[in-house]
Scaffold this motif. Sequence first.
Motif, mmCIF file in Angstrom:
data_model
loop_
_atom_site.group_PDB
_atom_site.id
_atom_site.type_symbol
_atom_site.label_atom_id
_atom_site.label_comp_id
_atom_site.label_asym_id
_atom_site.label_seq_id
_atom_site.Cartn_x
_atom_site.Cartn_y
_atom_site.Cartn_z
ATOM 1 N N GLY A 236 0.812 -1.208 0.000
ATOM 2 C CA GLY A 236 0.000 0.000 0.000
ATOM 3 C C GLY A 236 0.849 1.262 0.000
ATOM 4 N N ILE A 237 1.924 1.241 0.780
ATOM 5 C CA ILE A 237 2.824 2.398 0.832
ATOM 6 C C ILE A 237 3.427 2.663 -0.546
ATOM 7 N N ARG A 238 3.873 1.598 -1.196
ATOM 8 C CA ARG A 238 4.479 1.757 -2.522
ATOM 9 C C ARG A 238 3.442 2.235 -3.554
ATOM 10 N N MET A 239 2.219 1.800 -3.411
ATOM 11 C CA MET A 239 1.164 2.247 -4.326
ATOM 12 C C MET A 239 0.901 3.742 -4.156
ATOM 13 N N ILE A 240 0.897 4.195 -2.913
ATOM 14 C CA ILE A 240 0.688 5.623 -2.647
ATOM 15 C C ILE A 240 1.831 6.440 -3.234
ATOM 16 N N GLN A 241 3.065 5.993 -3.022
ATOM 17 C CA GLN A 241 4.225 6.716 -3.542
ATOM 18 C C GLN A 241 4.242 6.760 -5.068
ATOM 19 N N ALA A 242 3.653 5.739 -5.691
ATOM 20 C CA ALA A 242 3.605 5.726 -7.153
ATOM 21 C C ALA A 242 2.609 6.750 -7.699
ATOM 22 N N ILE A 244 1.544 9.727 -5.763
ATOM 23 C CA ILE A 244 1.769 11.095 -5.302
ATOM 24 C C ILE A 244 3.226 11.261 -4.841
ATOM 25 N N PRO A 245 3.792 12.465 -4.978
ATOM 26 C CA PRO A 245 5.225 12.697 -4.709
ATOM 27 C C PRO A 245 5.533 12.899 -3.225
ATOM 28 N N ILE A 246 5.518 11.803 -2.462
ATOM 29 C CA ILE A 246 5.857 11.890 -1.036
ATOM 30 C C ILE A 246 6.830 10.769 -0.689
ATOM 31 N N ASP A 247 7.528 10.930 0.454
ATOM 32 C CA ASP A 247 8.487 9.905 0.842
ATOM 33 C C ASP A 247 7.795 8.751 1.570
#
Length: 272
Positions: A236-242, A244-247
Amino acid sequence: MSFTKTTEQDSKYNELENMSISQLLININTEDKTVPLAVEKALPQIEKLVEQVVIQLKKGGRLFYIGAGTSGRLGVVDASECPPTFGVPHELVIGLIAGGETAIRKAVENAEDSTTQGWRDLQAFNININDFVIGIAASGTTPYVLYALNTCTENNIPTGSITCNASCPISLAAKYPIEVIVGPEFVTGSSRMKAGTAQKLVLNMISTTTMIQLGKVKGNKMVDMQLSNDKLVDRGIRMIQAEIPIDHSEAERLLKEYGSVRAAITFYLNGN
């Protein structure tokens, strides 16, 4: 109307006990390769069924799978995987098996022969005309399934079926039948093999296509999946980063705060 049970015909192979392990594996695999081709021939039938399932679910209905033995277990598995994969309620896709919960792990004697229990099991969920019921039976003759579908029709509840014999009673009883003709099994009559594989492939198609049509997938991602273990949280974290531009740490914070990939992305986009 008479029909031929190809699932019960003699295997094309004989003297299995004299084959080496290598020969057995190669021959089983050779038979398994024919299953996707048989499913491909049934795609027009699958499409018609899914179209109606989507209609029913969009107007508030539910999808029921009903079967016995291997067929029933496959329906239960597919239904149970929809909530964690697509974030839908457990009550949206329901799998029923002859003999109840016990039959998932252990055969229940004569459960599939009942001509009344299938409908009673559906009634326990207050089945209604907005729902859709799919009967699953490799043979196409299982009484538990057949009589449940017939009673559904009498009560104006739309029905479908997944069978592995052409022009079988259950296909004739269903408004949207799917017939995947896989032929004789490697071990004669063991329909947990090719027939079971075919049913699993079709169930994957039905539930996945339906959920995509209901908006439960974005791009090619399971944005509504339940975060039930560390692997899924990391995904899920990797999907979010893909998206939107956040760490990593900010993506993790958003995911934990909002509970789903979709909600986290939506919040960020609306707030920035």
